[in-house]
Scaffold this motif. Structure first.
Motif, PDB file in Angstrom:
ATOM      1  N   GLU A  41     -25.014  14.348 -24.961  1.00 24.46           N
ATOM      2  CA  GLU A  41     -24.267  13.763 -23.612  1.00 24.46           C
ATOM      3  C   GLU A  41     -23.050  14.504 -23.225  1.00 24.46           C
ATOM      4  O   GLU A  41     -22.725  14.583 -22.077  1.00 24.46           O
ATOM      5  CB  GLU A  41     -23.819  12.234 -24.008  1.00 24.46           C
ATOM      6  CG  GLU A  41     -25.139  11.324 -24.143  1.00 24.46           C
ATOM      7  CD  GLU A  41     -25.827  11.507 -25.713  1.00 24.46           C
ATOM      8  OE1 GLU A  41     -25.235  12.106 -26.345  1.00 24.46           O
ATOM      9  OE2 GLU A  41     -26.830  10.897 -25.647  1.00 24.46           O
ATOM     10  N   TYR A  43     -22.412  17.481 -23.429  1.00 26.46           N
ATOM     11  CA  TYR A  43     -23.012  19.114 -22.950  1.00 26.46           C
ATOM     12  C   TYR A  43     -23.447  18.454 -21.484  1.00 26.46           C
ATOM     13  O   TYR A  43     -23.262  19.399 -20.443  1.00 26.46           O
ATOM     14  CB  TYR A  43     -24.057  19.606 -23.873  1.00 26.46           C
ATOM     15  CG  TYR A  43     -23.473  20.613 -24.822  1.00 26.46           C
ATOM     16  CD1 TYR A  43     -22.792  21.528 -24.371  1.00 26.46           C
ATOM     17  CD2 TYR A  43     -23.406  20.214 -26.181  1.00 26.46           C
ATOM     18  CE1 TYR A  43     -22.297  22.451 -25.263  1.00 26.46           C
ATOM     19  CE2 TYR A  43     -22.891  21.101 -27.056  1.00 26.46           C
ATOM     20  CZ  TYR A  43     -22.439  22.330 -26.712  1.00 26.46           C
ATOM     21  OH  TYR A  43     -21.910  23.067 -27.524  1.00 26.46           O
ATOM     22  N   ASP A  44     -24.150  17.399 -20.989  1.00 28.65           N
ATOM     23  CA  ASP A  44     -24.491  16.811 -20.103  1.00 28.65           C
ATOM     24  C   ASP A  44     -23.422  16.815 -19.125  1.00 28.65           C
ATOM     25  O   ASP A  44     -23.355  17.360 -17.939  1.00 28.65           O
ATOM     26  CB  ASP A  44     -25.316  15.658 -19.943  1.00 28.65           C
ATOM     27  CG  ASP A  44     -26.794  15.870 -20.900  1.00 28.65           C
ATOM     28  OD1 ASP A  44     -27.261  17.216 -20.752  1.00 28.65           O
ATOM     29  OD2 ASP A  44     -27.285  14.942 -21.175  1.00 28.65           O
ATOM     30  N   GLN A  45     -22.238  16.203 -19.604  1.00 26.01           N
ATOM     31  CA  GLN A  45     -21.017  15.936 -18.700  1.00 26.01           C
ATOM     32  C   GLN A  45     -20.186  17.209 -18.398  1.00 26.01           C
ATOM     33  O   GLN A  45     -19.855  17.243 -17.216  1.00 26.01           O
ATOM     34  CB  GLN A  45     -20.180  14.892 -19.378  1.00 26.01           C
ATOM     35  CG  GLN A  45     -18.850  14.551 -18.687  1.00 26.01           C
ATOM     36  CD  GLN A  45     -19.388  13.861 -17.302  1.00 26.01           C
ATOM     37  OE1 GLN A  45     -20.421  13.159 -17.453  1.00 26.01           O
ATOM     38  NE2 GLN A  45     -18.646  14.282 -16.101  1.00 26.01           N
ATOM     39  N   GLU A  47     -21.803  20.140 -18.259  1.00 30.02           N
ATOM     40  CA  GLU A  47     -22.567  20.810 -17.079  1.00 30.02           C
ATOM     41  C   GLU A  47     -22.238  20.288 -16.069  1.00 30.02           C
ATOM     42  O   GLU A  47     -22.187  21.063 -14.800  1.00 30.02           O
ATOM     43  CB  GLU A  47     -24.008  20.470 -17.411  1.00 30.02           C
ATOM     44  CG  GLU A  47     -25.080  21.513 -16.717  1.00 30.02           C
ATOM     45  CD  GLU A  47     -26.623  21.288 -16.912  1.00 30.02           C
ATOM     46  OE1 GLU A  47     -27.341  21.619 -16.014  1.00 30.02           O
ATOM     47  OE2 GLU A  47     -26.890  20.722 -18.180  1.00 30.02           O
ATOM     48  N   VAL A  48     -22.170  18.851 -15.502  1.00 32.86           N
ATOM     49  CA  VAL A  48     -22.091  18.271 -14.193  1.00 32.86           C
ATOM     50  C   VAL A  48     -20.690  18.675 -13.606  1.00 32.86           C
ATOM     51  O   VAL A  48     -20.522  19.381 -12.556  1.00 32.86           O
ATOM     52  CB  VAL A  48     -21.938  16.662 -14.425  1.00 32.86           C
ATOM     53  CG1 VAL A  48     -21.596  16.241 -13.254  1.00 32.86           C
ATOM     54  CG2 VAL A  48     -23.269  16.475 -14.579  1.00 32.86           C
ATOM     55  N   ASN A  49     -19.639  18.828 -14.826  1.00 31.08           N
ATOM     56  CA  ASN A  49     -18.218  19.192 -14.444  1.00 31.08           C
ATOM     57  C   ASN A  49     -18.044  20.791 -13.961  1.00 31.08           C
ATOM     58  O   ASN A  49     -17.531  20.962 -12.854  1.00 31.08           O
ATOM     59  CB  ASN A  49     -17.196  18.991 -15.536  1.00 31.08           C
ATOM     60  CG  ASN A  49     -17.030  17.882 -15.778  1.00 31.08           C
ATOM     61  OD1 ASN A  49     -17.384  16.699 -14.983  1.00 31.08           O
ATOM     62  ND2 ASN A  49     -16.662  17.210 -17.121  1.00 31.08           N
ATOM     63  N   ASP A  51     -20.707  22.316 -12.605  1.00 31.08           N
ATOM     64  CA  ASP A  51     -21.406  22.374 -11.432  1.00 31.08           C
ATOM     65  C   ASP A  51     -20.604  21.845 -10.203  1.00 31.08           C
ATOM     66  O   ASP A  51     -21.074  22.558  -9.185  1.00 31.08           O
ATOM     67  CB  ASP A  51     -22.812  21.671 -11.377  1.00 31.08           C
ATOM     68  CG  ASP A  51     -23.915  22.142 -12.367  1.00 31.08           C
ATOM     69  OD1 ASP A  51     -23.877  23.559 -12.490  1.00 31.08           O
ATOM     70  OD2 ASP A  51     -24.884  21.499 -12.890  1.00 31.08           O
ATOM     71  N   ASN A  52     -19.734  21.140 -10.366  1.00 33.14           N
ATOM     72  CA  ASN A  52     -19.071  20.531  -9.273  1.00 33.14           C
ATOM     73  C   ASN A  52     -17.739  21.565  -9.095  1.00 33.14           C
ATOM     74  O   ASN A  52     -17.094  21.185  -7.943  1.00 33.14           O
ATOM     75  CB  ASN A  52     -18.493  19.019  -9.693  1.00 33.14           C
ATOM     76  CG  ASN A  52     -19.654  18.025  -9.631  1.00 33.14           C
ATOM     77  OD1 ASN A  52     -20.525  18.319  -9.041  1.00 33.14           O
ATOM     78  ND2 ASN A  52     -19.489  17.088 -10.508  1.00 33.14           N
ATOM     79  N   GLU A  53     -17.693  22.318 -10.000  1.00 38.85           N
ATOM     80  CA  GLU A  53     -16.542  23.451  -9.542  1.00 38.85           C
ATOM     81  C   GLU A  53     -17.076  24.488  -9.153  1.00 38.85           C
ATOM     82  O   GLU A  53     -17.391  25.404  -9.911  1.00 38.85           O
ATOM     83  CB  GLU A  53     -15.687  23.439 -10.943  1.00 38.85           C
ATOM     84  CG  GLU A  53     -14.282  24.232 -10.768  1.00 38.85           C
ATOM     85  CD  GLU A  53     -13.652  24.486 -12.153  1.00 38.85           C
ATOM     86  OE1 GLU A  53     -12.434  25.070 -12.239  1.00 38.85           O
ATOM     87  OE2 GLU A  53     -13.943  23.838 -13.086  1.00 38.85           O
TER      88      GLU A  53
END
Length: 247
Positions: A41, A43-45, A47-49, A51-53
């Motif tokens: 979980e 690593y999932d968060q 990855e999202v961070n 991608d948003n940067e």
């Protein structure tokens, strides 16, 4: 019969105790590393961070920071000359197109390269363009468009090279030989009347001359040469120095 060596019981107990301590320490370190390992979980968060940067700011070396600083200085003067307002607003993607970029390089040729007694170098102009791209990338969070990059390079290699008669070949650099080094050392030790802060500095100068002769290095490679404020805050984003956005 070989002699028997008696090991004291205390030494045996101490050795076993040290082995147990090391084993316990290693086990504790491995357990802590396992507890610090991010979960799926996490690593999932992450990855999202990421991608948003959109743009990851690089860790620049001091020389790179200094290049960006001096590029910003040039750009600021150009914005002041053309009454473009705040330099940060003028370099934004929506305000900084191909025309503004090539005219910035034209202005550099007029104010810097054309004032020299000898023709400027095309390589120097390409260096200015490289430093400007680094400043643009760090302010906008993205690279200069591929088409604009190619167009600016064509403008440098074509219009600017012809208009300002930019030199395309490297100028010759005379190399000192053993006789020249001997003359320099005689001048330094026997004839030079310069006053140094300490006599250690006089020895340092001669040592640096010898190291340069043996290795071909530059003076800055043998002495501390700090870039000062140029390498600390190239975009003036430090506390108390950040520029306010224009109204």
């Amino acid at each position: 019969m070989a002699p028997t060596i008696q090991v004291p019981v205390e030494h045996t107990f101490n050795s076993l105790e040290n082995v147990l301590k090391n084993r316990t320490h290693i086990t504790r370190v491995l357990k802590e590393r396992e507890e610090q390992m991010p979960s799926g979980e996490d690593y999932d968060q992450m990855e999202v961070n990421l991608d948003n940067e959109p743009f990851l700011q690089p860790l620049d070396a001091d020389d790179t920071k200094a290049s960006i600083y001096y590029a910003r200085q040039k750009w600021t003067k150009y914005c002041k000359h053309r009454h473009l307002g705040n330099w940060r607003t003028a370099i934004r993607k929506k305000n900084c197109g191909k025309g503004k970029m090539v005219l910035f390089l034209h202005w550099i040729c007029k104010t810097s390269l054309a004032r020299r007694r000898k023709p400027g170098s095309k390589r120097s102009l390409h260096t200015y363009w490289r430093d400007f791209k680094m400043l643009y990338r760090r302010v906008n969070g993205e690279y200069v468009g591929a088409n604009d990059r190619h167009e600016v390079v064509k403008y440098i290699d074509g219009t600017l090279k012809v208009e300002f008669k930019l030199r395309t070949t490297s100028k010759s650099k005379p190399v000192a030989g053993p006789d020249d080094l001997l003359v320099l050392l005689v001048q330094h030790w026997a004839r030079d009347e310069s006053v140094f802060p300490t006599e250690d500095d006089r020895h340092d100068v001669a040592t640096i001359m010898l190291f340069q002769a043996y290795t071909g290095g530059r003076p800055a490679e043998f002495v501390h040469a700090s870039k000062g404020k140029a390498s600390e805050d190239p975009r003036r984003e430090g506390r108390g120095q950040q520029e306010r956005p224009p109204p």
